[in-house]
Design a protein around this motif. Structure first.
Motif, short mmCIF file in Angstrom:
data_model
loop_
_atom_site.label_atom_id
_atom_site.label_comp_id
_atom_site.label_asym_id
_atom_site.label_seq_id
_atom_site.Cartn_x
_atom_site.Cartn_y
_atom_site.Cartn_z
N ILE A 6 14.02 -22.22 2.03
CA ILE A 6 14.73 -21.42 1.03
C ILE A 6 14.58 -19.95 1.42
N GLU A 7 15.71 -19.28 1.61
CA GLU A 7 15.70 -17.85 1.95
C GLU A 7 16.30 -17.07 0.78
N ARG A 8 15.64 -16.00 0.44
CA ARG A 8 16.15 -15.15 -0.64
C ARG A 8 17.32 -14.33 -0.12
N LYS A 9 18.25 -14.05 -1.04
CA LYS A 9 19.39 -13.20 -0.67
C LYS A 9 18.89 -11.77 -0.49
N LYS A 10 19.43 -11.11 0.51
CA LYS A 10 19.09 -9.70 0.70
C LYS A 10 19.96 -8.87 -0.23
N LYS A 11 19.33 -7.92 -0.88
CA LYS A 11 20.08 -7.05 -1.78
C LYS A 11 20.91 -6.07 -0.95
N PRO A 12 22.10 -5.76 -1.41
CA PRO A 12 22.94 -4.81 -0.66
C PRO A 12 22.32 -3.42 -0.63
N MET A 13 22.54 -2.73 0.46
CA MET A 13 21.94 -1.42 0.66
C MET A 13 22.84 -0.29 0.14
N ILE A 18 24.61 5.35 -2.03
CA ILE A 18 25.43 6.16 -2.94
C ILE A 18 24.53 7.00 -3.84
N LEU A 19 23.48 6.40 -4.37
CA LEU A 19 22.55 7.15 -5.22
C LEU A 19 21.91 8.30 -4.45
N LEU A 20 21.52 8.04 -3.21
CA LEU A 20 20.92 9.09 -2.38
C LEU A 20 21.91 10.22 -2.12
N LEU A 21 23.16 9.89 -1.83
CA LEU A 21 24.18 10.92 -1.60
C LEU A 21 24.44 11.75 -2.86
N VAL A 22 24.43 11.12 -4.02
CA VAL A 22 24.64 11.85 -5.27
C VAL A 22 23.47 12.80 -5.52
N LEU A 26 23.70 16.89 -5.75
CA LEU A 26 23.23 17.66 -6.90
C LEU A 26 22.23 18.74 -6.49
N ILE A 27 21.36 18.42 -5.56
CA ILE A 27 20.39 19.42 -5.08
C ILE A 27 21.11 20.54 -4.35
N ALA A 28 22.10 20.19 -3.51
CA ALA A 28 22.86 21.21 -2.78
C ALA A 28 23.62 22.10 -3.76
N TRP A 29 24.23 21.51 -4.79
CA TRP A 29 24.97 22.30 -5.77
C TRP A 29 24.03 23.24 -6.53
#
Length: 67
Positions: A6-13, A18-22, A26-29
């Motif tokens: 049984i292999e667990r599904k890998k969560k999408p990256m 997207i959270l990191l880019l947002v 915000l820090i740049a702004w």
């Protein structure tokens, strides 16, 4: 008995990307807004009355010292 792997599904990256880019955006702004100097100077508008107020000191004085 048969063994079942049984292999667990890998969560999408991509949600983390997207959270990191947002967060980076915000820090740049915020840095831009803190370091940006105001481009415009606001002046208080005086209503026009049609009257000219005299200057308290003469702007130019002429002297005639021909002796």
């Amino acid at each position: 008995m048969a063994e079942i792997n049984i292999e667990r599904k890998k969560k999408p990256m991509w949600p983390w990307l997207i959270l990191l880019l947002v967060i980076i955006a915000l820090i740049a702004w915020a840095l831009y807004e803190m370091t940006d100097e105001p481009a415009e100077t606001e002046y208080e508008e005086v209503p026009a009355t049609g009257m000219v107020s005299p200057h308290p000191d003469p702007l130019m004085t002429t002297t005639n010292n021909n002796v």
